[in-house]
Design a protein around this motif. Structure first.
Motif, mmCIF file in Angstrom:
data_model
loop_
_atom_site.group_PDB
_atom_site.id
_atom_site.type_symbol
_atom_site.label_atom_id
_atom_site.label_comp_id
_atom_site.label_asym_id
_atom_site.label_seq_id
_atom_site.Cartn_x
_atom_site.Cartn_y
_atom_site.Cartn_z
ATOM 1 N N CYS A 189 -4.383 -6.077 25.094
ATOM 2 C CA CYS A 189 -3.495 -5.544 23.780
ATOM 3 C C CYS A 189 -3.825 -3.885 23.472
ATOM 4 O O CYS A 189 -5.060 -3.662 23.570
ATOM 5 C CB CYS A 189 -3.898 -6.548 22.748
ATOM 6 S SG CYS A 189 -2.849 -6.026 21.169
ATOM 7 N N PHE A 220 -5.131 -3.243 18.396
ATOM 8 C CA PHE A 220 -6.207 -3.399 17.346
ATOM 9 C C PHE A 220 -6.159 -3.736 16.091
ATOM 10 O O PHE A 220 -6.534 -2.946 15.177
ATOM 11 C CB PHE A 220 -6.799 -1.827 17.397
ATOM 12 C CG PHE A 220 -7.599 -1.473 18.864
ATOM 13 C CD1 PHE A 220 -8.857 -1.902 19.103
ATOM 14 C CD2 PHE A 220 -6.707 -0.667 19.977
ATOM 15 C CE1 PHE A 220 -9.282 -1.630 20.441
ATOM 16 C CE2 PHE A 220 -7.257 -0.537 21.205
ATOM 17 C CZ PHE A 220 -8.567 -0.846 21.402
ATOM 18 N N CYS A 221 -5.618 -4.778 15.537
ATOM 19 C CA CYS A 221 -5.408 -5.404 14.267
ATOM 20 C C CYS A 221 -6.823 -5.383 14.109
ATOM 21 O O CYS A 221 -7.810 -5.747 14.956
ATOM 22 C CB CYS A 221 -4.735 -6.676 14.451
ATOM 23 S SG CYS A 221 -3.188 -6.662 15.054
ATOM 24 N N HIS A 278 5.323 -9.350 18.517
ATOM 25 C CA HIS A 278 4.693 -8.785 17.551
ATOM 26 C C HIS A 278 5.856 -8.114 16.593
ATOM 27 O O HIS A 278 6.544 -7.239 17.014
ATOM 28 C CB HIS A 278 3.812 -7.272 17.903
ATOM 29 C CG HIS A 278 2.935 -6.879 16.974
ATOM 30 N ND1 HIS A 278 3.406 -6.131 15.858
ATOM 31 C CD2 HIS A 278 1.519 -6.536 16.929
ATOM 32 C CE1 HIS A 278 2.617 -5.827 15.262
ATOM 33 N NE2 HIS A 278 1.340 -5.994 15.656
ATOM 34 N N ARG A 307 -1.606 -3.735 10.891
ATOM 35 C CA ARG A 307 -0.511 -4.396 11.593
ATOM 36 C C ARG A 307 0.468 -3.420 11.907
ATOM 37 O O ARG A 307 1.522 -3.855 12.586
ATOM 38 C CB ARG A 307 -0.046 -5.545 10.560
ATOM 39 C CG ARG A 307 -1.098 -6.792 10.425
ATOM 40 C CD ARG A 307 -1.186 -7.628 11.997
ATOM 41 N NE ARG A 307 -0.112 -8.262 12.405
ATOM 42 C CZ ARG A 307 0.041 -8.828 13.360
ATOM 43 N NH1 ARG A 307 -0.593 -8.783 14.454
ATOM 44 N NH2 ARG A 307 1.419 -9.675 13.725
#
Ligand code: SF4
Length: 431
Positions: free
Chosen positions: A154, A157-158, A232, A272
């Protein structure tokens, strides 16, 4: 030396898939799967680091298994997956007798260790190229549904999430490998596939994006239902809806779109990369095209800095979207993430009260969604006997709801069931 092996899996569907892939790999090399760790001389614990609690559970299980080595001299016990990646050498300090620590995406190393051809015990460099192994994951006998990983890692990097650190950057699998794996699954009797990725919407292989991949997969003959997780909201495009509409017979309009918070301030702190109005626009597009869509979500209660206004914005968001299901969690610090540097300043009792209210609202809308299905005919994927309801069969509706209906010897793999009664998560009907 050929080993008797067992794999213990914690965490997400991706981990279950990886354990299935490792099982196939070990079996291909001549090792033998055993159903119980007591009968194994090679045990792998595949771990999840998303929550501290899951990590602790996996480590204490590992420690118990490693203690069996005192009596069983030829037993090898090791750890793979996200906790192995995150803690590496620290695990040796906690469990000195452990035989191997293998990070994410290194199933082949575990297989080499089983073969006896590897020196050393810590392998935690992230493989930037790894896109999945070439052999299909293990499929249980009689299974009708299977997972297939389409991408790994992924880039998002939330701020609360450890995944990009332990699973590395996004890598998409080649469409040829994905399609070959699905065709193989269909040939083994699978009729439903769930495509997996940390963010399937950002799948890209050369010029092929996620909607185009979905379109190709939907053309595989014999495959009857396709699901995909996780989406997402910032990457969920109308092109995905076009493909779902084009293959409405195979792809149910069931979308898991994690919202996390209804407050723009908190969404920004979570990194986000969307606002609630942008999220809502996507939801409106979904409902316009699929009025019966099952939209489910994740929400975190009590993120650092969440005040009463932010919390009220989340409640208002739930009322606007009317989710078919909410997976709600209370925030807990995950060391190693950006959010671990923020003050965890929402008192525990407030987090719990907010979580409970979110769950209460979630159940209310889930019930409403289920009740609206009464009188409709749902195409139900038959799973088998309903263990707690003798005389009934159990299956899964396109929305993901469990459906129970009286046993019928003519029941096919996918059966039309008229819904007569609904609880929150379970529907009852008749073929
Ligand atoms: S999208 Fe965010 S929450 Fe999901 S895996 Fe990536 S960083 Fe974690």
């Amino acid at each position: 030396m050929k080993r008797h092996f067992h794999i213990i899996t914690y965490g997400c569907q991706m981990n279950r898939y990886d354990s299935g892939a490792l099982r196939t790999l070990l079996e291909e090399r001549g090792h033998k799967w055993v159903e119980h760790p007591d009968n194994a001389d090679f045990i792998v614990v595949n771990t999840c680091a998303v929550r501290q609690h899951a990590e602790n559970r996996a480590l204490s299980r590992l420690s118990m298994l490693a203690s069996m080595k005192k009596k069983r001299k030829n037993l090898l016990v090791g750890i793979m997956g996200c906790v192995a990646q995150e803690l590496g050498e620290e695990i040796v300090q906690k469990i000195p007798t452990i035989d191997f620590i293998v990070g994410t995406d290194k199933m082949a190393v575990v297989a080499d260790i089983a073969d006896g051809g590897v020196n050393g015990k810590i392998f935690t460099d992230i493989d930037k190229e790894f896109r999945g192994i070439d052999i299909p994951a293990h499929i249980e006998k009689g299974a009708r549904s299977a997972f297939v990983t389409i991408m790994r890692g992924c880039d998002n990097f939330c701020s609360y999430c450890i995944v990009p650190y332990v699973r590395g950057r996004e890598r998409s699998r080649s469409p040829q490998k994905i399609i070959a794996e699905i065709k193989n699954a269909v040939a083994s009797g699978i009729v439903e596939i769930t495509l997996l990725g940390q963010n399937v919407n950002s799948y890209r292989y050369d010029a092929l994006d996620f909607p185009a991949l979905l379109d190709k997969i939907a053309q595989i003959s014999g495959l009857q239902r396709i699901r995909f997780v996780t989406n997402h909201p910032k990457d969920f495009s109308p092109k995905i809806l076009d493909t779902v509409e084009k293959h409405a017979d195979k792809i149910p309009p069931a979308f898991h779109l994690p919202l996390q918070s209804g407050s723009d301030k908190i969404l920004a702190a979570m990194n986000r990369k969307y606002t609630f109005s942008q999220y809502l626009r996507t939801i409106e597009q979904i409902y316009r095209r699929f009025p019966d869509a099952a939209v489910t979500t994740d929400i975190i209660a009590g993120f650092p800095g969440e005040n009463d206004d932010d919390y009220s914005a989340t409640l208002a968001a739930i009322d606007k979207v009317r989710f078919a299901g909410i997976f709600a969690f209370r925030y807990s610090v995950r060391q190693g993430t950006a959010a671990s540097h923020l003050e965890d300043n929402v008192p525990e009792e407030i987090k719990i009260a907010r979580l409970n209210e979110i769950i209460r609202k979630g159940i209310h809308y889930a019930k409403t969604y289920s009740h609206n299905l009464i009188g409709t005919v749902q195409k139900v994927l038959l799973e088998g006997d309903a263990p707690k309801n003798p005389g009934f069969l159990r299956g899964i509706a396109p929305s993901g709801r469990i459906v129970l209906f009286p046993k019928n010897e003519f029941a096919d793999k996918i059966v039309p069931v008229k819904i007569e009664k609904a609880g929150t998560w379970i529907l009852w009907g008749k073929i």
